[in-house]
Design a protein around this motif. Sequence first.
Motif, short mmCIF file in Angstrom:
data_model
loop_
_atom_site.label_atom_id
_atom_site.label_comp_id
_atom_site.label_asym_id
_atom_site.label_seq_id
_atom_site.Cartn_x
_atom_site.Cartn_y
_atom_site.Cartn_z
N LEU A 4 0.82 -1.21 0.00
CA LEU A 4 0.00 0.00 0.00
C LEU A 4 0.86 1.26 0.00
O LEU A 4 0.46 2.29 -0.54
N VAL A 5 2.01 1.19 0.62
CA VAL A 5 2.96 2.31 0.59
C VAL A 5 4.22 1.80 -0.10
O VAL A 5 4.94 0.95 0.43
N ASN A 6 4.48 2.32 -1.28
CA ASN A 6 5.63 1.92 -2.08
C ASN A 6 6.39 3.17 -2.46
O ASN A 6 5.93 3.96 -3.30
N LEU A 7 7.53 3.39 -1.83
CA LEU A 7 8.27 4.63 -2.00
C LEU A 7 9.21 4.63 -3.21
O LEU A 7 9.94 5.60 -3.41
N ASN A 8 9.19 3.57 -3.99
CA ASN A 8 10.08 3.51 -5.15
C ASN A 8 9.91 4.70 -6.10
O ASN A 8 10.89 5.26 -6.59
N VAL A 13 7.99 11.29 -8.46
CA VAL A 13 6.77 12.08 -8.24
C VAL A 13 7.13 13.44 -7.66
O VAL A 13 6.58 14.48 -8.07
N ALA A 14 8.10 13.47 -6.72
CA ALA A 14 8.53 14.73 -6.13
C ALA A 14 9.16 15.64 -7.17
O ALA A 14 8.92 16.86 -7.19
N LEU A 15 9.98 15.07 -8.07
CA LEU A 15 10.60 15.87 -9.13
C LEU A 15 9.55 16.42 -10.09
O LEU A 15 9.66 17.57 -10.54
N PRO A 75 -4.15 1.98 -6.08
CA PRO A 75 -4.34 1.46 -4.73
C PRO A 75 -3.11 1.54 -3.83
O PRO A 75 -3.17 1.05 -2.70
N ASP A 76 -2.01 2.12 -4.30
CA ASP A 76 -0.84 2.32 -3.46
C ASP A 76 -0.48 3.81 -3.46
O ASP A 76 -1.12 4.62 -4.16
N TRP A 77 0.52 4.15 -2.69
CA TRP A 77 0.91 5.57 -2.52
C TRP A 77 2.42 5.62 -2.37
O TRP A 77 3.00 4.75 -1.72
N PRO A 78 3.11 6.63 -2.98
CA PRO A 78 2.57 7.80 -3.69
C PRO A 78 2.43 7.60 -5.20
O PRO A 78 1.96 8.49 -5.88
N GLY A 79 2.88 6.46 -5.72
CA GLY A 79 2.78 6.23 -7.15
C GLY A 79 1.56 5.40 -7.50
O GLY A 79 0.56 5.40 -6.78
#
Length: 419
Positions: A4-8, A13-15, A75-79
């Motif tokens: 659910l939380v995938n920071l890859n 996304v931030a850029l 269904p996941d975040w942030p991507g």
Amino acid sequence: MIDLVNLNPALEVALFGAVLALLAAGGVMWRARRAGLTGWPAWQHALTVATLFLTIDLVVFGAFTRLTDSGLGCPDWPGCYGQTSPWAAHAQIAAEQAAVPHGPVTHSKAWIEMIHRYLATGVGALITGLMLAGWWLRSRHGSLSPWWATATFVWVCAQGAFGALTVTLKLQPLIVTLHLLGALLGVGLLTAQVRVLEGVRPSAAGALTSSALGRNLCAWAEAPLRRWGWLVLALVSTQVALGGWVSTNYAVLVCSDIPTCQGQWWPDMDFASGFHLLRALGENGQGEPISMAALTAIHMSHRLMAVLVTVALWRYGAALRTWRPAADVSSADRTGSPPWRREGLWLWGLLAWQLLSGLSNVVLGWPLAAALAHTLGATLLVWRLVHLLVLPRLVHAPSGALAPAHQGLHPGVAGVSTP
């Protein structure tokens, strides 16, 4: 099964958000140069106005995301399925849509959700830039205290966390409602900063220190009517919270008649179940399907509060339209319109907007346009009330001496102390 939380994709996304922020800031700077604005305080004002405008847009687009059931489009975040965009996640989205044709994941919903995240990241990047520039240029005379931008930065980080919780907790009503209230808090914070900085504009600085407007603002700073305005703002905020609770629990259509509900003035209602806060979407506190009586209680609470807020806004608008400084009231010379007549008309207009859009939601079956208009109206009410209640700088005290610095202004910058 996905995380659910995938920071890859977080950095990408931030850029992307940073690029959006740079484009917005570049446009503001270009317009500011053409307008002849110079100095950090004037630029700070222009950038904060742009951030406020984009934040209001973001609030409305967030409502669009919720109302189109796109909140779980990724269904996941942030991507989106661990990817930066739905393009890259095309195969996963297609597989999920084939497995659950009427589920929350579709290509269009994924794009709506990700565009919302991109916009939010862009606003966050702008706020981060304002904070860093505020600290770097904090010694410039007339600049706003960097603690304002720092508080806004903390707010946007909290909003990001609530955005993640919205996904991971599967649209839990409490989280979604707090996310909406947090968005309006951000609108209020940015509006306050814009208002305090208004005096740095060349056209406004002279007006604020002129005898008429300066006298009106100084009298307004101490006016009991201004103190009542904070109560009106609190009532509006409470009504917004109830409206968010109605929307996030999908209780809009449990009453499809006006002024009665289900053909009764006081239908069967279960307030305990309806306002049990810690529960999943569509369930009561015991994990069972939420009852019609509970949904009716949620809907009717918003209606009943609407009566109180309508009376408060109408009366407050009427009082603003006739308010004058005490010196003008006692003076024989009362030429000109009351100084806040226009603000009273603003409140009346927004009240009418809210009543029409709210009634349209019930009578017309919750059409998307009316629901978005209702969210926009609530946001504009918060914006206008904060703009009215927060005072700009460069105002002299009634005694003629400069009032102490306030509202985060640096020493040497005059202001009006809040009651």
